[in-house]
Write a protein that holds these residues in place. Sequence first.
Motif, PDB file in Angstrom:
ATOM      1  N   SER A   3       0.838  -1.191   0.000  1.00 58.80           N
ATOM      2  CA  SER A   3       0.000   0.000   0.000  1.00 58.80           C
ATOM      3  C   SER A   3       0.873   1.242   0.000  1.00 58.80           C
ATOM      4  O   SER A   3       1.873   1.316   0.725  1.00 58.80           O
ATOM      5  CB  SER A   3      -0.892   0.006   1.242  1.00 58.80           C
ATOM      6  N   THR A   6       0.155   3.883   4.574  1.00 60.16           N
ATOM      7  CA  THR A   6      -0.097   2.978   5.693  1.00 60.16           C
ATOM      8  C   THR A   6      -0.438   3.684   6.998  1.00 60.16           C
ATOM      9  O   THR A   6      -1.045   3.093   7.879  1.00 60.16           O
ATOM     10  CB  THR A   6       1.134   2.084   5.945  1.00 60.16           C
ATOM     11  N   HIS A 118      -5.806   1.475   8.263  1.00 65.99           N
ATOM     12  CA  HIS A 118      -4.548   2.203   8.404  1.00 65.99           C
ATOM     13  C   HIS A 118      -4.194   2.374   9.878  1.00 65.99           C
ATOM     14  O   HIS A 118      -5.050   2.304  10.751  1.00 65.99           O
ATOM     15  CB  HIS A 118      -4.660   3.593   7.768  1.00 65.99           C
ATOM     16  N   ARG A 230      -9.175   6.473  -0.268  1.00 65.22           N
ATOM     17  CA  ARG A 230      -9.512   5.330  -1.140  1.00 65.22           C
ATOM     18  C   ARG A 230      -8.974   5.551  -2.564  1.00 65.22           C
ATOM     19  O   ARG A 230      -8.498   4.621  -3.211  1.00 65.22           O
ATOM     20  CB  ARG A 230     -11.032   5.129  -1.168  1.00 65.22           C
ATOM     21  N   GLU A 233      -5.265   4.863  -2.585  1.00 59.57           N
ATOM     22  CA  GLU A 233      -5.020   3.415  -2.521  1.00 59.57           C
ATOM     23  C   GLU A 233      -5.268   2.767  -3.892  1.00 59.57           C
ATOM     24  O   GLU A 233      -4.502   1.891  -4.318  1.00 59.57           O
ATOM     25  CB  GLU A 233      -5.953   2.795  -1.480  1.00 59.57           C
TER      26      GLU A 233
END
Length: 236
Positions: A3, A6, A118, A230, A233
């Motif tokens: 990712s 984080t 997270h 989002r 990500e």
Amino acid sequence: MASPLTTIGFDADDTLWQNEQFFRMTQARFADLLAEYVAPEHLHARLLEAERRNLGHYGFGIKGFMLSMVETAIEVTEKRVPASVIAEILAAGQEMLSHPIHLLPHAEDAVRALSESHRLVLITKGDLLDQERKLAQSGLGEMFDAVEIVSDKRATTYHAIFARHGDGAERAMMIGNSMKSDVLPALEVGAWGVFVPHGLTWELEHASAPEDHPRYAERSDLGAVVDLVREIETQG
């Protein structure tokens, strides 16, 4: 693929809960107390000077604000301020220290949603006891993996915190209502910096937004920040 993000840092005052409005209410009360000595606009300027001058001595928070009000009252009255006015100033500060917490829109939902994916770190300036009280009353404390109550927010502050509680600044985000304290120093060390403006911001926290910085974003509320995370990500 790892990712890209984080760890997420949240500011507290005026990002998660109301704060500045209580300072403004107390300043109005302060002006009323000293109305026979000085005009409100001049008093405000003198108080701001005292706050700026005293940050290195008292730090951020209500107690330093109280002492700056007392100092200003002594100065503008040429040491003639009645003891009853000093008592009123102290009473006003004590009321601020016991004021109930009012969460801002979307704060609880945003923190809860992001805590599921997270590491969350609360990063706030101010008086230790007062900030601990507000966090406890907010009901959000258990959703944070770490809490850092710091004397100031600089680039070195974020570098150390995101190294200690995460995977470094490059995989971290800082969210807050202060361009000067929450956004710019986080960007300086390579983190994302997300500005969520509040209707009231202390003059000493004002700064200009960065131009065309790839990791800078502004969102109207914390609900929109969840969508931004989002998106990051997905792109990562």
